[in-house]
Structures are given as C-alpha cells and as structure tokens.
Design a protein around this motif. Sequence first.
Motif, PDB file in Angstrom:
ATOM      1  N   THR A 153     -19.280 -12.909  17.855  1.00  0.00           N
ATOM      2  CA  THR A 153     -20.677 -13.057  18.254  1.00  0.00           C
ATOM      3  C   THR A 153     -21.019 -12.070  19.357  1.00  0.00           C
ATOM      4  N   SER A 154     -20.082 -11.896  20.281  1.00  0.00           N
ATOM      5  CA  SER A 154     -20.253 -10.908  21.351  1.00  0.00           C
ATOM      6  C   SER A 154     -18.890 -10.603  21.956  1.00  0.00           C
ATOM      7  N   GLY A 155     -18.860  -9.599  22.818  1.00  0.00           N
ATOM      8  CA  GLY A 155     -17.612  -9.200  23.459  1.00  0.00           C
ATOM      9  C   GLY A 155     -17.056  -7.917  22.861  1.00  0.00           C
ATOM     10  N   LYS A 156     -15.920  -7.498  23.384  1.00  0.00           N
ATOM     11  CA  LYS A 156     -15.305  -6.240  22.945  1.00  0.00           C
ATOM     12  C   LYS A 156     -13.850  -6.472  22.550  1.00  0.00           C
ATOM     13  N   ILE A 157     -13.407  -5.724  21.550  1.00  0.00           N
ATOM     14  CA  ILE A 157     -11.997  -5.659  21.166  1.00  0.00           C
ATOM     15  C   ILE A 157     -11.631  -4.185  21.190  1.00  0.00           C
ATOM     16  N   ILE A 158     -10.966  -3.769  22.251  1.00  0.00           N
ATOM     17  CA  ILE A 158     -10.643  -2.352  22.447  1.00  0.00           C
ATOM     18  C   ILE A 158      -9.234  -2.095  21.928  1.00  0.00           C
ATOM     19  N   PHE A 159      -9.147  -1.267  20.893  1.00  0.00           N
ATOM     20  CA  PHE A 159      -7.852  -0.918  20.294  1.00  0.00           C
ATOM     21  C   PHE A 159      -7.656   0.584  20.435  1.00  0.00           C
ATOM     22  N   GLU A 160      -6.702   0.947  21.274  1.00  0.00           N
ATOM     23  CA  GLU A 160      -6.410   2.352  21.545  1.00  0.00           C
ATOM     24  C   GLU A 160      -7.678   3.135  21.888  1.00  0.00           C
ATOM     25  N   GLY A 161      -8.485   2.524  22.765  1.00  0.00           N
ATOM     26  CA  GLY A 161      -9.660   3.193  23.301  1.00  0.00           C
ATOM     27  C   GLY A 161     -10.930   3.027  22.518  1.00  0.00           C
ATOM     28  N   ASN A 162     -10.872   2.413  21.333  1.00  0.00           N
ATOM     29  CA  ASN A 162     -12.060   2.241  20.503  1.00  0.00           C
ATOM     30  C   ASN A 162     -12.454   0.768  20.408  1.00  0.00           C
ATOM     31  N   ASN A 163     -13.742   0.497  20.506  1.00  0.00           N
ATOM     32  CA  ASN A 163     -14.243  -0.869  20.378  1.00  0.00           C
ATOM     33  C   ASN A 163     -14.368  -1.214  18.897  1.00  0.00           C
ATOM     34  N   LEU A 164     -13.486  -2.083  18.416  1.00  0.00           N
ATOM     35  CA  LEU A 164     -13.478  -2.423  16.997  1.00  0.00           C
ATOM     36  C   LEU A 164     -14.748  -3.127  16.560  1.00  0.00           C
ATOM     37  N   VAL A 165     -15.398  -3.833  17.473  1.00  0.00           N
ATOM     38  CA  VAL A 165     -16.605  -4.584  17.125  1.00  0.00           C
ATOM     39  C   VAL A 165     -17.708  -3.635  16.660  1.00  0.00           C
ATOM     40  N   ASP A 166     -17.706  -2.410  17.160  1.00  0.00           N
ATOM     41  CA  ASP A 166     -18.722  -1.424  16.784  1.00  0.00           C
ATOM     42  C   ASP A 166     -18.226  -0.448  15.722  1.00  0.00           C
ATOM     43  N   ASN A 167     -17.059  -0.738  15.154  1.00  0.00           N
ATOM     44  CA  ASN A 167     -16.429   0.187  14.209  1.00  0.00           C
ATOM     45  C   ASN A 167     -16.661  -0.290  12.777  1.00  0.00           C
ATOM     46  N   ASP A 168     -17.108   0.600  11.919  1.00  0.00           N
ATOM     47  CA  ASP A 168     -17.386   0.235  10.525  1.00  0.00           C
ATOM     48  C   ASP A 168     -16.203   0.494   9.590  1.00  0.00           C
ATOM     49  N   SER A 169     -15.122   1.066  10.118  1.00  0.00           N
ATOM     50  CA  SER A 169     -13.984   1.426   9.272  1.00  0.00           C
ATOM     51  C   SER A 169     -13.017   0.248   9.136  1.00  0.00           C
ATOM     52  N   LEU A 170     -13.448  -0.771   8.373  1.00  0.00           N
ATOM     53  CA  LEU A 170     -12.639  -1.990   8.255  1.00  0.00           C
ATOM     54  C   LEU A 170     -11.303  -1.733   7.581  1.00  0.00           C
ATOM     55  N   LYS A 171     -11.277  -0.854   6.594  1.00  0.00           N
ATOM     56  CA  LYS A 171     -10.026  -0.579   5.889  1.00  0.00           C
ATOM     57  C   LYS A 171      -8.986  -0.008   6.840  1.00  0.00           C
ATOM     58  N   GLU A 172      -9.398   0.906   7.700  1.00  0.00           N
ATOM     59  CA  GLU A 172      -8.457   1.503   8.648  1.00  0.00           C
ATOM     60  C   GLU A 172      -8.001   0.476   9.672  1.00  0.00           C
ATOM     61  N   ILE A 173      -8.929  -0.364  10.143  1.00  0.00           N
ATOM     62  CA  ILE A 173      -8.573  -1.403  11.106  1.00  0.00           C
ATOM     63  C   ILE A 173      -7.535  -2.341  10.514  1.00  0.00           C
ATOM     64  N   ARG A 174      -7.759  -2.779   9.283  1.00  0.00           N
ATOM     65  CA  ARG A 174      -6.849  -3.750   8.669  1.00  0.00           C
ATOM     66  C   ARG A 174      -5.540  -3.117   8.216  1.00  0.00           C
ATOM     67  N   ARG A 175      -5.522  -1.793   8.102  1.00  0.00           N
ATOM     68  CA  ARG A 175      -4.245  -1.128   7.848  1.00  0.00           C
ATOM     69  C   ARG A 175      -3.400  -1.131   9.104  1.00  0.00           C
ATOM     70  N   ARG A 176      -4.038  -0.863  10.234  1.00  0.00           N
ATOM     71  CA  ARG A 176      -3.298  -0.731  11.489  1.00  0.00           C
ATOM     72  C   ARG A 176      -3.058  -2.073  12.176  1.00  0.00           C
ATOM     73  N   ILE A 177      -3.874  -3.065  11.842  1.00  0.00           N
ATOM     74  CA  ILE A 177      -3.684  -4.414  12.390  1.00  0.00           C
ATOM     75  C   ILE A 177      -3.488  -5.352  11.209  1.00  0.00           C
ATOM     76  N   GLY A 178      -2.221  -5.520  10.806  1.00  0.00           N
ATOM     77  CA  GLY A 178      -1.906  -6.337   9.643  1.00  0.00           C
ATOM     78  C   GLY A 178      -1.977  -7.816   9.955  1.00  0.00           C
ATOM     79  N   MET A 179      -2.092  -8.633   8.903  1.00  0.00           N
ATOM     80  CA  MET A 179      -2.158 -10.073   9.112  1.00  0.00           C
ATOM     81  C   MET A 179      -1.367 -10.793   8.034  1.00  0.00           C
ATOM     82  N   VAL A 180      -0.591 -11.774   8.469  1.00  0.00           N
ATOM     83  CA  VAL A 180       0.178 -12.630   7.572  1.00  0.00           C
ATOM     84  C   VAL A 180      -0.388 -14.042   7.694  1.00  0.00           C
TER      85      VAL A 180
END
Length: 241
Positions: free
Chosen positions: A54-81
């Motif tokens: 809803t709000s806030g920031k998730i900074i991953f290696e200097g980039n705010n994921l909340v404002d990032n549209d590259s979901l495929k790249e995010i989910r490649r680098r941050i895997g989930m089980v």
Amino acid sequence: MLKIIDLKKKFGNKKVLNGVNLEIKKGDILGVIGPSGCGKSTLLRCINLLEKPTSGKIIFEGNNLVDNDSLKEIRRRIGMVFQQFNLFDHMTVLENIVLAPTLLKIMSRSEAIKKANELLKEIDLEDIANNYPHEISGGQKQRVAIVRTLIMKPDIILFDEPTSALDPEMIGEVTNLMRKIAKEGMTMIIVSHEMNFIKSFCTRVVFINDGIIKEDKPCKELFNNPESEDLKSFLSKINAY
C-alpha cells in the motif's frame, strides 16, 4: 542488500502491515516468527511483489522495487518457495524445473535440462526427473520446488512455511537441503512456526505482531532474552521460552 522502509499493506480496511522496517544483509539467514495473522507471509509476498504494498519502500541493491515494473527480473533474483509446493501437476519434475529459465530466456532448453539434472543429482533425486508431482512424496515435492528456485540463480530465497505441509519424517529431507544452500552463502528469509528449526538454523530472527516488527535480534539472544511482553507471551504459548 535489501532494505524495507515503513512498509504498509492493507486489504480493504484491514491493516496487515503497519510500518515494517527491516534490513537484510548478504548471507543473512533471517527467521520471521509471530502469531497467526500477524503479517509474516504478507511481508514475504510484498518483498517479491506478489502483493503490491500500500505504501513504503523495498530497496534492493539501490532500487525501489515498489516503483519497478520489471516483475520477471525481480522474481528471478528474489526466489520464493511456498508452503504448498506450487508444482504444475501436468508437467514432470524436470519440466517443472526448466520451465521458467527457458521461458525467460535465461538459458537454452538444453542448458536448463543439463543444469536441472545436475541439481537433482546433487540431492539424490535424479531418479524422479520424469515423474509427475502426484507420483512423488511431499518431501520430494518441496525439494523439487527449491531446485526450481535455485536454477534461476537468485540472490535471495524467501521460504513461506517450507515444512508445514510435510509429514514429520519428510521435514529432515527439506531442512537438510536448506542447510546445504545456506552453507553455500545464500541469503534466506524464512517464515516458520517450527521454532526448533528457527533456533538451530537462523542467524537472526524478527518477531512480528500487530503488523510491525517488535524485536529484531541474533537468534539465541531473541529466544533467551525476549524483551517485549508480546514476544514473551508468544514464546510461552508455544513452549519455546
């Protein structure tokens, strides 16, 4: 590596995360504990944007994921089980593993098959490569799910209750693989209600309640010296204090 700043998440009028602040360093094995409904799983799902904060920031290696549209790249680098494995029933074990890296053109199909077979052999599952999910055990399914994440070469793996859907005799199969991955330096965030596993495995633990982090300490210190009354109450209820 990963910094979460004032993260909030609402579902309708229900506030689930009320301002989470958290920093994860490379190589951390972070346990996330707390009562049911406190926001543990929602936190993981927000980190790799399965849920939009809803709000806030998730900074991953200097980039705010909340404002990032590259979901495929995010989910490649941050895997989930996931707790329930999430394997495709109509695909073999091998097909489940090679699907994402080939679709995303991370590697060719032949390269993906070779790497998948190597990973399966490392954990003594090469014999089930051509089996379908309904033909293998729960412990095997979860290990396949972990391999499916590993083949993407993520920087972080999120585990959402990775052993809760397993019979007791199968839990060791999965936790042994997780220990192997941890020794290789993988950064991990683990939501679990298995306190003995958290105690023996995690280097650091955060306790969430009411949608915020109430305590964040090295593992032994958190369990041996809880400060907040909420954490003391939680640990006493589950016989971990």
